[in-house]
Design a protein around this motif. Structure first.
Motif, PDB file in Angstrom:
ATOM      1  N   SER A  62     -28.676  36.926  -9.161  1.00 28.04           N
ATOM      2  CA  SER A  62     -27.302  36.626  -8.280  1.00 28.04           C
ATOM      3  C   SER A  62     -27.630  37.554  -7.174  1.00 28.04           C
ATOM      4  CB  SER A  62     -26.119  37.195  -9.125  1.00 28.04           C
ATOM      5  OG  SER A  62     -24.821  37.227  -8.264  1.00 28.04           O
ATOM      6  N   ASP A  75     -28.770  41.465 -10.557  1.00 26.16           N
ATOM      7  CA  ASP A  75     -27.615  41.453  -9.856  1.00 26.16           C
ATOM      8  C   ASP A  75     -27.513  41.996  -8.458  1.00 26.16           C
ATOM      9  OD1 ASP A  75     -25.007  40.726  -9.194  1.00 26.16           O
ATOM     10  OD2 ASP A  75     -24.083  41.440 -11.006  1.00 26.16           O
ATOM     11  N   ILE A  77     -20.760  28.593  -8.838  1.00 30.17           N
ATOM     12  CA  ILE A  77     -19.588  28.772  -9.372  1.00 30.17           C
ATOM     13  C   ILE A  77     -18.456  28.804  -8.242  1.00 30.17           C
ATOM     14  CG2 ILE A  77     -17.903  29.877 -11.195  1.00 30.17           C
ATOM     15  CD1 ILE A  77     -20.356  31.121 -12.479  1.00 30.17           C
ATOM     16  N   THR A 110     -19.561  35.970 -16.172  1.00 33.29           N
ATOM     17  CA  THR A 110     -20.553  35.267 -16.615  1.00 33.29           C
ATOM     18  C   THR A 110     -21.612  36.134 -17.262  1.00 33.29           C
ATOM     19  OG1 THR A 110     -19.923  33.353 -15.715  1.00 33.29           O
ATOM     20  CG2 THR A 110     -22.208  33.297 -16.738  1.00 33.29           C
ATOM     21  N   ILE A 144     -27.567  32.329  -9.751  1.00 35.66           N
ATOM     22  CA  ILE A 144     -26.083  32.139  -9.919  1.00 35.66           C
ATOM     23  C   ILE A 144     -25.482  32.464  -8.996  1.00 35.66           C
ATOM     24  CG2 ILE A 144     -26.070  34.168 -11.431  1.00 35.66           C
ATOM     25  CD1 ILE A 144     -23.850  32.765 -13.047  1.00 35.66           C
ATOM     26  N   LEU A 145     -24.689  31.537  -8.459  1.00 32.57           N
ATOM     27  CA  LEU A 145     -24.227  31.831  -6.930  1.00 32.57           C
ATOM     28  C   LEU A 145     -22.411  31.671  -6.856  1.00 32.57           C
ATOM     29  CD1 LEU A 145     -26.790  29.935  -4.553  1.00 32.57           C
ATOM     30  CD2 LEU A 145     -26.533  32.367  -5.333  1.00 32.57           C
ATOM     31  N   GLY A 146     -21.815  32.283  -6.005  1.00 31.53           N
ATOM     32  CA  GLY A 146     -20.471  31.859  -5.831  1.00 31.53           C
ATOM     33  C   GLY A 146     -19.954  33.072  -5.052  1.00 31.53           C
ATOM     34  N   LYS A 154     -19.146  35.220 -11.508  1.00 27.58           N
ATOM     35  CA  LYS A 154     -20.430  35.541 -11.806  1.00 27.58           C
ATOM     36  C   LYS A 154     -20.529  36.613 -12.399  1.00 27.58           C
ATOM     37  CE  LYS A 154     -21.666  36.067  -7.493  1.00 27.58           C
ATOM     38  NZ  LYS A 154     -20.345  36.252  -7.120  1.00 27.58           N
ATOM     39  N   SER A 155     -19.843  37.630 -12.497  1.00 30.83           N
ATOM     40  CA  SER A 155     -19.960  38.931 -13.102  1.00 30.83           C
ATOM     41  C   SER A 155     -19.495  38.783 -14.435  1.00 30.83           C
ATOM     42  CB  SER A 155     -19.282  39.817 -12.374  1.00 30.83           C
ATOM     43  OG  SER A 155     -19.747  40.397 -11.105  1.00 30.83           O
ATOM     44  N   LYS A 210     -18.097  25.194 -12.614  1.00 33.08           N
ATOM     45  CA  LYS A 210     -19.092  24.688 -11.629  1.00 33.08           C
ATOM     46  C   LYS A 210     -18.890  23.758 -10.612  1.00 33.08           C
ATOM     47  CE  LYS A 210     -21.329  21.113 -12.658  1.00 33.08           C
ATOM     48  NZ  LYS A 210     -21.833  19.700 -13.390  1.00 33.08           N
TER      49      LYS A 210
END
Length: 310
Positions: A188, A157, A205, A46, A35-37, A43-44, A210
């Motif tokens: 992440s 994470d 994200i 989510t 899960i990237l961004g 991200k956090s 998305k």
């Protein structure tokens, strides 16, 4: 593959500000899902919703057939970005305490802890207090604590923070081994080279929504066009006129040509003019790091069939 975690149309707001919107993805048994961004992408938020630290305003989170408050937290392992070990507690006591919170047998936890301490080059450190450990050693202990209870879902994470290259390789091997043994892993990280090497699929994200979702191979095929690096003194105007070239970046005698998605590399190479000065030439795909930068900076340089992102 079986879905262990399913996130469906997740939404969350704080003081009327939309943080995440319509977030949907799944994590499958035996896979590593990234899960990237960029910072502030959501991200956090989510991850905290998945962990039950906060609850979404819309959408559902399902662990196997369990939803919301029914999710068995003892079957989930979590390595947070913010480290949370008690500094004045001995390493073994810390690990056993966290295993007990997950209802894991103490005797079995001790055996597993000793094996992992030896594997992570921490043999003999079980009676050392956490505050005496280096940052990297502390990271290893927290990682052990997150997997000591054999979780079915492991959420990591920024797991490589504070690790030297040797320890990073050790973590990568262990994470891959856990996945090979059936653990579903949600990871992440801002280290795109590690993500590209390690992960099977990714969910990216930006601004709470998305932008990219798919297997690493699909993402590379859809968004990572080819680029050609030429070492040699050439006029920018000449390079920009070449067919199938979207843009050119130059630095001294090195030129990087970003090519269109429909380029046929063998044909394109044969069409290069003889007047080009070429000392070295290499062609490869745009990296995940470059895709990430493009998304984070809203450059919109990468395209899928003429449309920006998925």
């Amino acid at each position: 593959m079986e879905n262990v975690l399913t996130v469906n149309q997740l939404g969350k707001s704080f003081k009327k500000k939309r943080i995440i919107q319509d977030i949907s993805f799944d994590v499958r048994k035996g896979e590593i899902m990234a899960i990237l961004g960029p910072n502030g992408a959501g991200k956090s938020t989510t991850i905290r919703n998945i962990m039950g630290i906060m609850y979404p305003d819309e959408g559902t989170i399902t662990f196997h057939n369990h939803i919301a408050n029914e999710i068995p937290r003892h079957k989930i392992g979590y390595l947070p970005e913010e480290r949370g070990l008690y500094k004045n507690v001995k390493v073994m006591d810390m690990i056993l305490y966290l295993a007990d919170l997950k209802d894991y047998p103490v005797k079995k936890a001790r055996e597993r802890a000793l094996a992992y301490l030896a594997k992570f080059d921490l043999e003999g450190k079980e009676k050392v207090s956490v505050e005496e450990l280096s940052k990297g050693m502390g990271q290893k202990v927290q990682f052990i604590a997150s997997i000591i209870h054999e979780p079915e879902l492991l959420i990591l994470d920024e797991p490589f923070s504070g690790l030297d290259p040797v320890s990073q390789e050790l973590f990568k091997r262990e994470i891959r081994e856990l996945a090979n043994n059936g653990t579903a892993i949600l990871l992440s990280s801002h280290q795109m080279n590690v993500v590209e090497q390690l992960c099977d699929r990714l969910f990216m994200i930006h601004r709470g929504q998305k932008v990219i979702y798919g297997t690493m191979e699909d993402v590379k095929n859809q968004y990572a066009n080819f680029k050609c690096r030429i070492r040699g003194k050439n006029d920018l105007s000449l390079l920009e006129k070449l067919s199938m070239v979207q843009r050119v970046e130059q630095s001294e005698d090195v030129s990087i040509l970003y090519l269109t998605q429909d380029v046929n590399i063998p044909t394109w190479l044969r069409q290069l003019p003889e007047s080009l000065h070429i000392q070295e030439l290499s062609i490869d795909r745009i990296s995940l790091h470059e895709i990430f930068i493009d998304v984070a900076t809203d450059n919109h340089l990468l395209q899928e069939s003429g449309d920006n992102y998925a």
